[in-house]
Design a protein around this motif. Structure first.
Motif, PDB file in Angstrom:
ATOM      1  N   LEU A 166     -78.642   7.837 -14.002  1.00 20.56           N
ATOM      2  CA  LEU A 166     -79.660   7.036 -13.312  1.00 20.56           C
ATOM      3  C   LEU A 166     -79.375   6.899 -11.822  1.00 20.56           C
ATOM      4  N   GLN A 167     -78.311   7.584 -11.370  1.00 16.28           N
ATOM      5  CA  GLN A 167     -77.885   7.567  -9.971  1.00 16.28           C
ATOM      6  C   GLN A 167     -77.496   6.161  -9.506  1.00 16.28           C
ATOM      7  N   LEU A 168     -76.923   5.389 -10.443  1.00 18.41           N
ATOM      8  CA  LEU A 168     -76.459   4.047 -10.126  1.00 18.41           C
ATOM      9  C   LEU A 168     -74.955   4.011  -9.888  1.00 18.41           C
ATOM     10  N   ILE A 169     -74.258   5.076 -10.256  1.00 21.85           N
ATOM     11  CA  ILE A 169     -72.824   5.207 -10.017  1.00 21.85           C
ATOM     12  C   ILE A 169     -72.563   6.523  -9.311  1.00 21.85           C
ATOM     13  N   GLU A 170     -71.775   6.466  -8.243  1.00 21.45           N
ATOM     14  CA  GLU A 170     -71.401   7.681  -7.514  1.00 21.45           C
ATOM     15  C   GLU A 170     -70.007   8.160  -7.902  1.00 21.45           C
ATOM     16  N   ASN A 171     -69.057   7.234  -7.968  1.00 26.54           N
ATOM     17  CA  ASN A 171     -67.666   7.598  -8.230  1.00 26.54           C
ATOM     18  C   ASN A 171     -67.232   7.048  -9.586  1.00 26.54           C
ATOM     19  N   ALA A 172     -67.159   7.931 -10.584  1.00 31.69           N
ATOM     20  CA  ALA A 172     -66.804   7.503 -11.931  1.00 31.69           C
ATOM     21  C   ALA A 172     -65.345   7.075 -11.996  1.00 31.69           C
TER      22      ALA A 172
END
Length: 281
Positions: free
Chosen positions: A267-273
């Motif tokens: 959902l493009q809500l997190i960039e860096n897992a």
């Protein structure tokens, strides 16, 4: 006596904690557990964890996993509620919107950015194949203020836990046009990293007490009537909610953690897992 600060939403999921506090169970093991209700929800609790305003929090899984990925120095101590949260999708009783399809491109009331009401509105829009880039959000802080915002036509719909909003539906303040269950376990118990690192034995004592209570919770005599009275619910609604709710006594699994994080990435809500091993206690 060790003082421990803990926060959570003022909802029926958290009654086991209140019962343990009222029964003096934490005091018996030398812990002064100081509970604070946070009606603003997950976004506010994420802020409190970041600012060291609480040691522990009972918090929505998707909200805290997103915020941990964004740098919140918090560890996941345990899964608290293993069953999904059922989000009701509500409009004002007098609203012209009657179906989920009517809500496309309409204004969404949320408690705050990063909250469950914000993230699940995006999840729901994605499920409906709506353009999530076109979503418009109106920050309202609390459920009470969402009532005002929808009534005054400052926002068009609002997502909140389906059973906690049932009295508002019964009173014809809200009309529920749909539901959206989370595709993952709903609540986690988390803690400030420094607190967790320095208080392992205290945390284990807290877990022993709360896990015993949650494992037996549904069998407490007249618990349905107790819940109905405390949370202004009908007994039949509480009975339905209890049948759907499963408390957990174990750590969230790597599978569920990765499932939540991956959906937030999609959902493009997190960039860096963050790796599971980095965030669990």
């Amino acid at each position: 006596m060790k003082t421990v600060r803990i926060v959570g939403v003022p909802e029926h999921f958290n009654l086991p904690w209140h019962l343990c506090i009222e029964n003096g169970e934490f005091n018996e093991v030398g812990i002064d557990l100081q509970w604070r209700d946070i009606p603003e929800g997950t976004g506010k609790m994420c802020q409190m964890l970041r600012q060291d305003e609480t040691d522990l929090a009972l918090i929505l899984s998707e909200g805290i996993i997103k915020d941990i990925a964004a740098g919140n120095p918090t560890s996941i101590i345990q899964e608290y509620v293993a069953s999904p949260l059922i989000w009701g999708i509500h409009v004002a009783a007098g609203s012209p919107f009657h179906t989920l399809g009517d809500l496309e491109n309409k204004r969404i009331a949320i408690s705050r950015f990063g909250s469950g009401s914000h993230l699940m509105a995006i999840v729901h829009a994605k499920q409906m194949n709506w353009d999530v880039d076109c979503l418009e959000f109106v920050v309202v802080d609390t459920l009470d203020k969402a009532v005002v915002a929808l009534k005054n036509k400052e926002a068009d719909y609002f997502m909140w836990e389906r059973f906690m909003t049932q009295p508002l539906v019964d009173q014809e303040v809200f009309r529920r046009v749909g539901e959206c269950p989370t595709p993952w376990p709903s609540f986690l118990l988390v803690g400030n990293q420094n607190f967790v690192r320095e208080n392992k034995e205290v945390i284990e004592s807290i877990l022993d007490i709360i896990n015993t209570t949650t494992s037996e919770f549904k069998h407490i005599p007249s618990i349905d009537r107790t819940l109905a009275q405390r949370y202004d619910q009908k007994v039949e609604d509480i009975t339905s909610w209890l049948s759907l709710t499963r408390w957990s006594q174990k750590q969230v699994s790597a599978t569920n953690y990765n499932k939540i994080q991956q959906q937030l990435i999609d959902l493009q809500l997190i960039e860096n897992a963050k790796k599971y091993e980095e965030v669990k206690m």
